[in-house]
Write an enzyme that holds these catalytic residues in place. Sequence first.
Site: not given
Ligand code: CA2
Length: 212
Positions: A86, A137, A143, A150, A163-165, A174
């Site tokens: 991230y 986000n 998921h 809705d 999404h960041i990733s 995912r």
């Molecule tokens: O890539 C993204 O922005 C996600 O939405 C981030 C979610 C993940 O469940 C999605 O699949 C993709 C997770 C957010 C949690 O972010 C963290 C960052 C640092 C440490 C722990 C969690």
Amino acid sequence: MAKKRQIQRVFVLTSHSGCWPHTPRQMAGTGSPEQVFPEFSAAYQSLLLDAAWHRATARCTMERPLIAVLNGPNLNMLGQRQPEIYGSATLDDVEQICIQAADKLDLAIDFRQTNIEGELISWVQDCRKRARGIIINPAGYSHTSVALLDALLATDLPVIEVHISNIHRREPFRHMSYVSRAAVGVICGLGVTGYSLALQAMTDLILHEDDQ
Ligand code: CA2
């Protein structure tokens, strides 16, 4: 003894073709009113300042379209763990990025994060009355949450999912996002820059709506 009468001058300032003239000279037409009435200048300057302040306030509160930037669970942990996925920016950094982008684009933003699904859904519902678009986000709820989908569908507002990733390069669970069905577009894998790109894209969507 003759009584000395104090004459009070009253200036009646009216608008000129619907907007305030720029200088007292323009308003007076033939001569400078501050030469004739020195106290006029101060009164007029203060009126101009008032008008400028009102215009600035209106610009911030009325004219700028409001975009909700909503963040789902665990995004408050950004920058604290998993930087390889991230990046190192915190959620506060992301908010600053959004504020700066919104300022350049003449948008107002309401930036929020929650770890609670029902709260996220209530915020989406509230957007119906107040926002022109939603950037979301949804994090893990992307998921899993038909309820969030809705709520987004019920707003009738343009939605951009961020999404960041790159979720498609990650675990198979995912790869599917319920939220994507409500989204005009999805930005993923570009890090936190995805938020400013989404604000840019939202501006284009709103301008397009206004043109129609
Ligand atoms: O890539 C993204 O922005 C996600 O939405 C981030 C979610 C993940 O469940 C999605 O699949 C993709 C997770 C957010 C949690 O972010 C963290 C960052 C640092 C440490 C722990 C969690």
